[in-house]
Design an enzyme around this catalytic site. Structure first.
Site, PDB file in Angstrom:
ATOM      1  N   GLY A 107       4.751  -3.881   5.683  1.00 39.11           N
ATOM      2  CA  GLY A 107       4.718  -2.453   5.389  1.00 39.11           C
ATOM      3  C   GLY A 107       3.679  -2.073   4.364  1.00 39.11           C
ATOM      4  O   GLY A 107       3.741  -0.985   3.782  1.00 39.11           O
ATOM      5  N   LEU A 108       2.706  -2.951   4.134  1.00 34.66           N
ATOM      6  CA  LEU A 108       1.667  -2.733   3.126  1.00 34.66           C
ATOM      7  C   LEU A 108       0.277  -2.568   3.739  1.00 34.66           C
ATOM      8  O   LEU A 108      -0.722  -2.520   3.016  1.00 34.66           O
ATOM      9  CB  LEU A 108       1.650  -3.898   2.134  1.00 34.66           C
ATOM     10  CG  LEU A 108       2.913  -4.039   1.278  1.00 34.66           C
ATOM     11  CD1 LEU A 108       2.955  -5.402   0.605  1.00 34.66           C
ATOM     12  CD2 LEU A 108       2.986  -2.926   0.227  1.00 34.66           C
ATOM     13  N   ALA A 109       0.200  -2.483   5.064  1.00 34.99           N
ATOM     14  CA  ALA A 109      -1.061  -2.235   5.783  1.00 34.99           C
ATOM     15  C   ALA A 109      -2.099  -3.320   5.552  1.00 34.99           C
ATOM     16  O   ALA A 109      -3.300  -3.037   5.497  1.00 34.99           O
ATOM     17  CB  ALA A 109      -1.638  -0.851   5.426  1.00 34.99           C
ATOM     18  N   GLY A 124      -3.208  -5.675   7.619  1.00 36.84           N
ATOM     19  CA  GLY A 124      -4.153  -5.728   8.730  1.00 36.84           C
ATOM     20  C   GLY A 124      -5.043  -4.507   8.775  1.00 36.84           C
ATOM     21  O   GLY A 124      -6.253  -4.607   9.028  1.00 36.84           O
ATOM     22  N   SER A 125      -4.472  -3.344   8.513  1.00 34.32           N
ATOM     23  CA  SER A 125      -5.253  -2.104   8.546  1.00 34.32           C
ATOM     24  C   SER A 125      -6.314  -2.083   7.465  1.00 34.32           C
ATOM     25  O   SER A 125      -7.447  -1.650   7.701  1.00 34.32           O
ATOM     26  CB  SER A 125      -4.324  -0.898   8.381  1.00 34.32           C
ATOM     27  OG  SER A 125      -3.455  -0.765   9.481  1.00 34.32           O
ATOM     28  N   LYS A 183      -1.671  -0.520   0.943  1.00 38.48           N
ATOM     29  CA  LYS A 183      -1.195   0.866   0.825  1.00 38.48           C
ATOM     30  C   LYS A 183       0.320   0.859   0.778  1.00 38.48           C
ATOM     31  O   LYS A 183       1.002  -0.039   1.269  1.00 38.48           O
ATOM     32  CB  LYS A 183      -1.686   1.738   1.983  1.00 38.48           C
ATOM     33  CG  LYS A 183      -1.051   1.453   3.361  1.00 38.48           C
ATOM     34  CD  LYS A 183       0.244   2.188   3.627  1.00 38.48           C
ATOM     35  CE  LYS A 183       0.992   1.552   4.790  1.00 38.48           C
ATOM     36  NZ  LYS A 183       2.372   2.034   4.963  1.00 38.48           N
ATOM     37  N   ASP A 187      -3.034   3.828  10.003  1.00 38.92           N
ATOM     38  CA  ASP A 187      -3.256   3.725   8.564  1.00 38.92           C
ATOM     39  C   ASP A 187      -4.720   3.505   8.200  1.00 38.92           C
ATOM     40  O   ASP A 187      -5.103   3.668   7.037  1.00 38.92           O
ATOM     41  CB  ASP A 187      -2.453   2.553   7.983  1.00 38.92           C
ATOM     42  CG  ASP A 187      -0.955   2.774   8.055  1.00 38.92           C
ATOM     43  OD1 ASP A 187      -0.527   3.937   8.022  1.00 38.92           O
ATOM     44  OD2 ASP A 187      -0.220   1.775   8.133  1.00 38.92           O
ATOM     45  N   PRO A 212       0.935  -9.513   1.640  1.00 38.92           N
ATOM     46  CA  PRO A 212       1.900 -10.106   2.582  1.00 38.92           C
ATOM     47  C   PRO A 212       1.730  -9.549   3.990  1.00 38.92           C
ATOM     48  O   PRO A 212       1.374  -8.382   4.179  1.00 38.92           O
ATOM     49  CB  PRO A 212       3.257  -9.714   1.989  1.00 38.92           C
ATOM     50  CG  PRO A 212       2.986  -9.515   0.528  1.00 38.92           C
ATOM     51  CD  PRO A 212       1.609  -8.957   0.448  1.00 38.92           C
ATOM     52  N   VAL A 213       1.988 -10.393   4.984  1.00 37.47           N
ATOM     53  CA  VAL A 213       1.803 -10.050   6.390  1.00 37.47           C
ATOM     54  C   VAL A 213       3.090  -9.425   6.939  1.00 37.47           C
ATOM     55  O   VAL A 213       4.194  -9.869   6.622  1.00 37.47           O
ATOM     56  CB  VAL A 213       1.430 -11.317   7.188  1.00 37.47           C
ATOM     57  CG1 VAL A 213       1.320 -11.000   8.678  1.00 37.47           C
ATOM     58  CG2 VAL A 213       0.128 -11.911   6.661  1.00 37.47           C
TER      59      VAL A 213
END
Length: 301
Positions: free
Chosen positions: A111-113, A115-116, A15, A149, A107-108
């Site tokens: 800011g791209l969620a 893990g969420s 996201k 998120d 990427p970890v």
């Protein structure tokens, strides 16, 4: 008569936040800030696979990918996907006898969620694997207990988020608001500028509390993220200079998203980033995107 799947995989899209307006921290929310945001899922995706295990054997987690960051050394019981497995097992009255595997492409700490969306993919996979047939709203309620998120990541597409970001209202593809977003250029081809380094979300919010939002920034966290990771600001400037329609820090960063309306502009942004060295990795994607489920007959040994 249908046959229950023994293995389900989900392509879980990342996201970004097309807008991210940050309000005051709320004591009743544990100090988290009030948010008003427009979410957008992008086609950069992890693939999560959930496979039934024999009763009483418990869960397992396997991570694959070239850019795992600090996930490779983290306690797997604190992994977002595993927490989602536990939450779904409790809600459904099931034992968490499931093998999870995640092919990481997002990427970890970026800011791209990542893990969420892995947690959301777990929830979607278990809904299918366990033949629960729960509606999306019930799945979102489970997701909301795990993180801000995650309810958005259950459905993807575009959505308006409020509260801490956990209260979401889908923006239907055929509605006027979606048409406005498309006219504004928040659709189609984009490139993500990613980094080997990560940013801690609490650290970015702490910087935001000191600095506030930058003038004209639709992402109120952008100024704080750039203060901690200046290369993100360099990447934004390079992308806009190369003709990107929009370029901004994704969420709490440090990743930068650049919407590129034509193939020539996409090439120009890629060339600008390569020439400036302002990003470490460049990933092509499309927007908006939605999770994709697949049933398999796979087994585990």
């Amino acid at each position: 008569m249908s046959t229950a799947p023994v293995c389900v995989s989900v392509d879980c899209p990342a996201k970004t936040n097309l807008t991210l307006h940050v309000g005051d921290p709320r004591e009743q929310w544990g100090g988290r800030h009030e948010l008003d945001t427009i979410y957008c899922a992008i086609s950069l995706a992890d693939t999560l696979t959930a496979t039934l295990k024999p009763p009483g054997t418990g869960f397992s987690l396997e991570l694959e990918g070239d850019h795992l960051g600090d996930l490779s050394s983290a306690d797997m019981r604190r992994n977002h996907a595993v927490l989602a497995l536990f939450a779904m097992a409790e809600e459904a009255g099931r034992e968490p006898d499931v093998a999870l595997s995640i092919d990481k492409r997002i990427p970890v700490g970026a800011g791209l969620a990542g893990g969420s969306t892995d947690a959301a993919g777990t929830i979607l996979a278990l809904n299918e694997l366990w033949e629960l047939d729960w509606p999306l709203e019930r799945l979102k309620r489970v997701a909301a207990t795990l993180g801000s998120d995650m309810p958005f990541c259950i459905a993807g597409g575009y959505a308006h988020g409020t509260g801490c970001g956990e209260r979401t209202e889908a923006i239907a593809p055929d509605c006027d608001e979606a048409a406005v977003l498309r006219r504004q250029g928040y659709c189609g081809s984009l490139v993500v500028g990613a980094y080997r380094s990560q940013l801690s979300t609490p650290q970015v919010y702490a910087a935001f509390d000191r600095l506030g939002a930058g003038e004209g920034d639709d992402n109120h966290l952008q100024r704080a993220a750039i203060s901690l990771h200046p290369r993100s600001g360099e990447a934004i400037a390079a992308a806009l200079g190369a003709g990107a329609r929009h370029a901004f820090v994704s969420g709490s960063g440090p990743s930068v998203v650049a919407f590129t309306p034509t193939p020539a502009i996409r090439q120009a942004v890629v060339a600008a980033w390569q020439h400036s060295g302002s990003v470490d990795r460049i990933i092509a994607a499309e927007a908006p995107a939605e999770p994709m489920l697949k049933r398999h007959g796979c087994t585990i040994s």
